[in-house]
Design a protein around this motif. Structure first.
Motif, mmCIF file in Angstrom:
data_model
loop_
_atom_site.group_PDB
_atom_site.id
_atom_site.type_symbol
_atom_site.label_atom_id
_atom_site.label_comp_id
_atom_site.label_asym_id
_atom_site.label_seq_id
_atom_site.Cartn_x
_atom_site.Cartn_y
_atom_site.Cartn_z
ATOM 1 N N PHE A 77 0.809 -1.216 0.000
ATOM 2 C CA PHE A 77 0.000 0.000 0.000
ATOM 3 C C PHE A 77 0.848 1.276 0.000
ATOM 4 C CE2 PHE A 77 -3.039 -3.115 1.586
ATOM 5 C CZ PHE A 77 -4.162 -2.788 0.845
ATOM 6 N N ILE A 78 2.002 1.231 0.639
ATOM 7 C CA ILE A 78 2.825 2.437 0.711
ATOM 8 C C ILE A 78 3.574 2.676 -0.597
ATOM 9 C CG2 ILE A 78 4.809 3.487 1.866
ATOM 10 C CD1 ILE A 78 3.895 2.233 4.447
ATOM 11 N N SER A 79 4.075 1.612 -1.216
ATOM 12 C CA SER A 79 4.859 1.777 -2.446
ATOM 13 C C SER A 79 4.067 2.454 -3.563
ATOM 14 C CB SER A 79 5.389 0.419 -2.916
ATOM 15 O OG SER A 79 6.289 -0.116 -1.975
ATOM 16 N N PRO A 80 2.837 2.006 -3.883
ATOM 17 C CA PRO A 80 2.086 2.719 -4.929
ATOM 18 C C PRO A 80 1.813 4.181 -4.592
ATOM 19 C CG PRO A 80 1.129 0.557 -4.552
ATOM 20 C CD PRO A 80 2.128 0.782 -3.464
ATOM 21 N N VAL A 81 1.572 4.465 -3.302
ATOM 22 C CA VAL A 81 1.312 5.856 -2.916
ATOM 23 C C VAL A 81 2.562 6.711 -3.114
ATOM 24 C CG1 VAL A 81 0.714 7.369 -0.993
ATOM 25 C CG2 VAL A 81 -0.509 5.217 -1.300
ATOM 26 N N LEU A 82 3.705 6.195 -2.690
ATOM 27 C CA LEU A 82 4.953 6.941 -2.869
ATOM 28 C C LEU A 82 5.286 7.128 -4.344
ATOM 29 C CD1 LEU A 82 7.193 5.370 -0.064
ATOM 30 C CD2 LEU A 82 5.980 7.557 -0.026
ATOM 31 N N VAL A 83 5.094 6.071 -5.121
ATOM 32 C CA VAL A 83 5.350 6.180 -6.563
ATOM 33 C C VAL A 83 4.384 7.171 -7.200
ATOM 34 C CG1 VAL A 83 5.284 4.913 -8.740
ATOM 35 C CG2 VAL A 83 6.351 3.882 -6.740
ATOM 36 N N ASN A 84 3.141 7.157 -6.742
ATOM 37 C CA ASN A 84 2.141 8.086 -7.268
ATOM 38 C C ASN A 84 2.552 9.534 -7.029
ATOM 39 O OD1 ASN A 84 -0.384 9.865 -6.794
ATOM 40 N ND2 ASN A 84 -1.209 8.131 -7.932
ATOM 41 N N ILE A 113 -1.011 1.891 -10.379
ATOM 42 C CA ILE A 113 -1.678 0.613 -10.632
ATOM 43 C C ILE A 113 -0.691 -0.403 -11.201
ATOM 44 C CG2 ILE A 113 -3.448 -0.515 -12.036
ATOM 45 C CD1 ILE A 113 -5.089 2.052 -11.815
ATOM 46 N N PHE A 114 0.175 0.049 -12.085
ATOM 47 C CA PHE A 114 1.189 -0.843 -12.652
ATOM 48 C C PHE A 114 2.122 -1.369 -11.557
ATOM 49 C CE2 PHE A 114 5.495 -1.377 -14.377
ATOM 50 C CZ PHE A 114 5.256 -2.378 -15.309
#
Length: 278
Positions: A65-72, A166-167
């Motif tokens: 959950f944290i990785s997509p948010v940080l990447v976003n 999402i990716f």
């Protein structure tokens, strides 16, 4: 962690639902372990497995959950943000991406004009000319134009950064099959380890929250926020169609899960749920 730990975790993760309720089998299993002379060593082994399972599950859930948010956020502010801002200023596209933005801007400008006229009527002694009123309205229109231009640019940034997120999320799901198996086992132990009253309470809470009588208002707000986030028109027909269909599908899934799985795993929890829901 040793191989037997991973093998044991996978065994728990893919445990099938049998014809005998899980609560009964767990009771007999606990009784068997108490009579087993090697029960102490097995208890220590299970504690190590449980600790490894908990640590791995928490780490992977946080990563998921944290990785997509940080990447976003990183892609939005450091990659797509400068590019979109540069192109937006160079090309000077339309201020509004959809009709919903226009309606909100026009309504806000109209309220501002009405507010000015109301202030003039309240203070007739002040000499406010028509030119001053028109100038204030023009300044407000420019502010609204800048605001909605930034909102449109942010919507484009959101779409691109969400695609990247999402990716990343899908990539983590594909490459983390072993961790997903451990997380499934961890969540199963938490859910099925609750008391019957707690299970029934959580089921009623989630069903009333997402498919209950007052849930359409919440879904309406959520859909409007998502559409505005992506810069899509806030179509009332689409929102009402979604509200009239998706909660029904979700309610069907809840009932199927209760009938198919929970009724076999914990019949007493289902009975408690029906008694509390009456």
């Amino acid at each position: 962690m040793k191989y037997w730990n991973l093998k044991r975790n996978n065994q728990f993760a893919f445990e099938k639902v049998g014809p005998i309720p899980r609560s009964i089998t767990n009771t007999f299993e606990k009784f068997r372990k108490e009579l087993d002379p090697n029960g102490e060593s097995e208890a220590i082994e299970e504690f190590r497995i449980s600790r490894h399972q908990t640590i791995t599950s928490v780490k992977y859930i946080l990563l998921l959950f944290i990785s997509p948010v940080l990447v976003n956020q990183a892609s939005k502010f450091f990659v797509f943000g400068p590019c979109i801002d540069y192109l937006w200023n160079q090309e000077q596209p339309k201020i509004f991406l959809n009709s919903s933005q226009e309606e909100r801007a026009f309504a806000e400008l109209q309220r501002f004009e009405e507010k000015i006229h109301f202030e003039v009527l309240l203070n007739p002694s002040e000499d406010i000319s028509y030119e001053i009123i028109e100038k204030r309205v023009q300044l407000k229109a420019r502010e609204l134009g800048e605001y909605y231009a930034n909102e449109s640019a942010n919507a484009v940034k959101n779409i691109l950064s969400d695609i990247v997120s999402i990716f990343v999320f899908i990539l983590l799901m594909i490459t983390g099959q072993r961790q997903i198996a451990i997380v499934k086992s961890f969540l199963n132990e938490i859910i099925y380890g609750l008391s019957d009253t707690a299970k029934a309470f959580l089921i009623i809470l989630f069903t009333d929250m997402f498919v209950g009588f007052h849930s359409p208002h919440g879904w309406e707000v959520i859909i409007e926020v998502i559409l505005r986030h992506l810069g899509l028109p806030e179509s009332r027909d689409f929102i009402f169609l979604f509200i009239s269909t998706f909660p029904v599908i979700l309610d069907t899934v809840f009932k199927y899960w209760i009938f198919r799985y929970l009724n076999q795993v914990s019949p007493s929890a289902v009975a408690t749920y029906h008694n509390m829901n009456e």
